[in-house]
Design a protein around this motif. Sequence first.
Motif, PDB file in Angstrom:
ATOM      1  N   TYR A  48       0.853  -1.310   0.194  1.00 56.63           N
ATOM      2  CA  TYR A  48      -0.084  -0.069   0.052  1.00 56.63           C
ATOM      3  C   TYR A  48       0.857   1.299  -0.015  1.00 56.63           C
ATOM      4  O   TYR A  48       2.241   1.281   0.306  1.00 56.63           O
ATOM      5  N   PRO A  49       0.174   2.293  -0.318  1.00 54.65           N
ATOM      6  CA  PRO A  49       1.040   3.646  -0.467  1.00 54.65           C
ATOM      7  C   PRO A  49       1.835   3.828   1.115  1.00 54.65           C
ATOM      8  O   PRO A  49       1.031   3.633   2.077  1.00 54.65           O
ATOM      9  N   LYS A  50       2.749   4.473   1.120  1.00 54.61           N
ATOM     10  CA  LYS A  50       3.501   5.007   2.388  1.00 54.61           C
ATOM     11  C   LYS A  50       2.838   5.977   2.969  1.00 54.61           C
ATOM     12  O   LYS A  50       1.969   6.708   2.370  1.00 54.61           O
ATOM     13  N   PHE A  51       2.898   5.681   4.326  1.00 55.63           N
ATOM     14  CA  PHE A  51       2.121   6.797   5.113  1.00 55.63           C
ATOM     15  C   PHE A  51       2.948   8.168   5.709  1.00 55.63           C
ATOM     16  O   PHE A  51       4.087   7.872   5.783  1.00 55.63           O
ATOM     17  N   LEU A  52       2.117   9.264   5.691  1.00 53.88           N
ATOM     18  CA  LEU A  52       2.951  10.420   6.234  1.00 53.88           C
ATOM     19  C   LEU A  52       2.161  10.619   7.752  1.00 53.88           C
ATOM     20  O   LEU A  52       0.901  10.294   7.845  1.00 53.88           O
ATOM     21  N   ASN A  53       3.016  10.561   8.821  1.00 52.66           N
ATOM     22  CA  ASN A  53       2.396  10.824  10.129  1.00 52.66           C
ATOM     23  C   ASN A  53       2.954  12.061  11.000  1.00 52.66           C
ATOM     24  O   ASN A  53       4.311  12.431  10.563  1.00 52.66           O
ATOM     25  N   ILE A  54       2.215  12.634  11.703  1.00 51.24           N
ATOM     26  CA  ILE A  54       2.601  13.532  12.584  1.00 51.24           C
ATOM     27  C   ILE A  54       2.307  13.299  14.230  1.00 51.24           C
ATOM     28  O   ILE A  54       1.303  12.533  14.249  1.00 51.24           O
ATOM     29  N   VAL A  55       2.659  13.827  15.015  1.00 52.78           N
ATOM     30  CA  VAL A  55       2.036  13.666  16.418  1.00 52.78           C
ATOM     31  C   VAL A  55       1.920  15.337  16.910  1.00 52.78           C
ATOM     32  O   VAL A  55       2.840  16.175  16.671  1.00 52.78           O
TER      33      VAL A  55
END
Length: 158
Positions: A48-55
């Motif tokens: 699946y496509p890569k994730f972008l994440n933040i907190v």
Amino acid sequence: MVYIGIGSNLGNRINNIENAKYLLKFNGINILKSSSYYETPSWPNQNYPKFLNIVIKSSTKIPPKKLINIFKSIEKQLGRLRTFKNSPRTCDIDIISYGNKITSKNLIIPHRRMSKRNFVLIPLFEIEPNWIHPKTKKSIKRLIFSLPIKDITTIKYF
């Protein structure tokens, strides 16, 4: 303090996350700090496509269950379709921790898998290097050092 994770792996991932932040503010969630973006392979299916994440670090008096309802509404506004578990999504918003609360019934706080997730721990460390897990009392550094080396090497600062 309430720590919130936001991720996206469909569409314009940065816009999705920034729109989620705007809608959180619109719903009375004060954002105090936001991490950089971190990119990780999709889990459990790396095809699946890569994730972008933040907190984000926030302050709010909104109770956790109501927060979850707000999160689900924002995810829906941003085009999330709930098809199958771990499917790609335009937006995913989770409570990472809520003050020193520890709950275990319908809504588990702190997030039950946060200690195993590089895309939570590393951005959380960026904005709160002295954070301590409310349940295990482990420091954020200790949690990061307990990750498999592969989890450290596959996350990318974006």
